[in-house]
Design a protein around this motif. Structure first.
Motif, PDB file in Angstrom:
ATOM      1  N   THR A  25    -105.414  52.677  26.469  1.00 42.69           N
ATOM      2  CA  THR A  25    -105.806  51.301  26.703  1.00 42.69           C
ATOM      3  C   THR A  25    -107.275  51.283  27.086  1.00 42.69           C
ATOM      4  N   ASP A  26    -107.940  50.163  26.890  1.00 40.75           N
ATOM      5  CA  ASP A  26    -109.317  49.987  27.325  1.00 40.75           C
ATOM      6  C   ASP A  26    -109.583  48.495  27.454  1.00 40.75           C
ATOM      7  N   GLY A  27    -110.766  48.137  27.882  1.00 42.01           N
ATOM      8  CA  GLY A  27    -111.082  46.737  28.088  1.00 42.01           C
ATOM      9  C   GLY A  27    -111.867  46.121  26.963  1.00 42.01           C
ATOM     10  N   ARG A  28    -111.910  46.782  25.807  1.00 38.38           N
ATOM     11  CA  ARG A  28    -112.822  46.337  24.763  1.00 38.38           C
ATOM     12  C   ARG A  28    -112.151  46.138  23.407  1.00 38.38           C
ATOM     13  N   GLY A  29    -111.416  47.124  22.927  1.00 36.86           N
ATOM     14  CA  GLY A  29    -111.015  47.166  21.530  1.00 36.86           C
ATOM     15  C   GLY A  29    -109.942  46.164  21.129  1.00 36.86           C
ATOM     16  N   ALA A  30    -110.053  45.673  19.894  1.00 37.61           N
ATOM     17  CA  ALA A  30    -108.988  44.920  19.225  1.00 37.61           C
ATOM     18  C   ALA A  30    -108.641  45.731  17.985  1.00 37.61           C
ATOM     19  N   TYR A  31    -107.732  46.692  18.150  1.00 36.06           N
ATOM     20  CA  TYR A  31    -107.470  47.693  17.121  1.00 36.06           C
ATOM     21  C   TYR A  31    -106.449  47.177  16.109  1.00 36.06           C
ATOM     22  N   THR A  32    -106.823  47.216  14.836  1.00 40.56           N
ATOM     23  CA  THR A  32    -105.991  46.641  13.791  1.00 40.56           C
ATOM     24  C   THR A  32    -105.344  47.683  12.878  1.00 40.56           C
ATOM     25  N   SER A  33    -105.674  48.941  13.044  1.00 40.01           N
ATOM     26  CA  SER A  33    -105.053  49.981  12.224  1.00 40.01           C
ATOM     27  C   SER A  33    -105.190  51.324  12.908  1.00 40.01           C
ATOM     28  N   ALA A  34    -104.405  52.283  12.426  1.00 43.96           N
ATOM     29  CA  ALA A  34    -104.442  53.646  12.956  1.00 43.96           C
ATOM     30  C   ALA A  34    -104.152  54.618  11.817  1.00 43.96           C
ATOM     31  N   GLN A  35    -104.853  55.751  11.837  1.00 41.61           N
ATOM     32  CA  GLN A  35    -104.661  56.754  10.788  1.00 41.61           C
ATOM     33  C   GLN A  35    -105.166  58.099  11.290  1.00 41.61           C
ATOM     34  N   PHE A  36    -104.412  59.161  11.036  1.00 45.34           N
ATOM     35  CA  PHE A  36    -104.842  60.506  11.391  1.00 45.34           C
ATOM     36  C   PHE A  36    -105.714  61.081  10.275  1.00 45.34           C
TER      37      PHE A  36
END
Length: 339
Positions: free
Chosen positions: A103-114
């Motif tokens: 978690t953090d106070g900044r990101g709006a993460y819309t995807s994830a990939q290795f």
């Protein structure tokens, strides 16, 4: 979308505003039966577990980017999670348990990939135009790429990797203005070079390689179409064409996954369903939730178990954020795992 941190709430609200039925009973009318056959069959997904509730701060929850790690965990992002709430969640689908990994106070993460190059988990931060990475189990956050591409900041949505570890990003720039300013961007695996492969796109969202890594599929949210970019061995575009037009009604085309047979799984934002096409554009099936499922409005993305056919779909709405499972039409590969 906005990119300034002071307007993140507006970004999250905009993200949240971001078919298809199977064959019914035979009517006896040949034309109606032919139309029903063209819609493919219905696949019923079943609830696995609830992961999130609507956040008081953002009044939303929106799950995205399911991806299996080498540890067997399924990693999911919550686009609208506020500071202090899990933005990346690891799910044990066997025991149906979950835990926060970032978690953090900044990101709006819309995807994830290795990444196949360094094994780190890469996340697209839609709100701030950045690609960041985490250690495989979470932590050690690093900024991989930020800044302008060809004179303009990105709104990166989904990501895909080629076999060498270069990133291909759907840039939804222009979404909030309703203008076709979006792009597909290639970023070198060291993060030092970014190149626009296709421009003047209508809020590109899903992006995935085909099974042979000869080209990229990408969807445009506000045009409900899927296009194909053919690439050469250096990752340069040799041709581009509209491949599939998605009849989705009030829903819009979200993320894309591709299975071992080359079939496309097109997520729908605005309807808790997923359309499945073959590589020639024929609609094979529609993944639907049970009729009793309430308060769920979007099926954004899916991960198919690597080497297996069990698929896990991220579904969200006023009722919360959930994982649903169904049997895919073919086995999972890298192209059906994240992005």
């Amino acid at each position: 979308m906005q990119t300034r941190s002071g307007r993140t709430f507006a970004v999250l609200a905009m993200v949240g505003t971001l078919v298809l039925t199977g064959c019914g009973t035979q009517s006896g009318d040949p034309e109606e039966e032919e139309a029903a056959a063209g819609a493919g069959r219905t696949i019923r997904a079943q609830k696995v577990m609830q992961l999130t509730e609507v956040h008081e701060e953002t009044r939303m929850t929106l799950l995205e980017g399911p991806v299996f790690g080498e540890d067997g965990g399924l990693y999911v992002v919550d686009v609208t999670a506020p500071e202090g709430k899990p933005k990346v969640i690891r799910v044990d689908v066997g025991s149906r348990t979950s835990r926060a990994v970032h978690t953090d106070g900044r990101g709006a993460y819309t995807s994830a990939q290795f990444s196949p190059y360094d094994g780190r988990l890469y996340l697209s931060d839609f709100a701030h135009g950045e690609i960041v990475s985490l250690a495989p189990g979470g932590g050690d956050r690093r900024t991989f790429f930020s800044g302008e591409v060809d004179g303009a900041l990105m709104n990166p949505d989904d990501i895909a990797f080629d076999q060498e570890g270069n990133l291909y990003v759907s840039d939804s720039r222009g979404l909030s203005e309703g203008e076709a300013l979006g792009r597909v961007v290639r970023i070198s695996r060291d993060g030092t070079r970014a190149t626009t492969l296709a421009g003047e796109l209508a809020a590109p969202n899903g992006v995935s390689f085909d099974v042979d890594y000869q080209g990229l599929w990408f969807s445009e949210l506000t045009e409900n179409r899927i296009s194909y970019l053919r690439l050469d061995e250096q990752g340069e575009v040799t041709s581009r064409h509209t491949a599939i037009r998605v009849d989705a009604g009030i829903a819009q085309t979200d993320s894309i996954a591709v299975d071992a047979d080359g079939n496309l799984y097109q997520g729908l934002h605005g309807r808790a369903a997923m359309a499945v096409y073959d590589r020639h554009g024929e609609r094979l099936a529609t993944v639907e939730l049970p009729a009793r499922a309430k308060g769920l409005e979007s099926a954004t993305n899916v991960a198919i178990t690597p080497g297996g056919t069990k698929a896990y779909m991220t579904v969200s709405g006023p009722g919360g954020g959930y994982l649903y499972a169904f049997d895919a039409l073919a086995e999972g590969v890298r192209q059906s795992n994240g992005g």
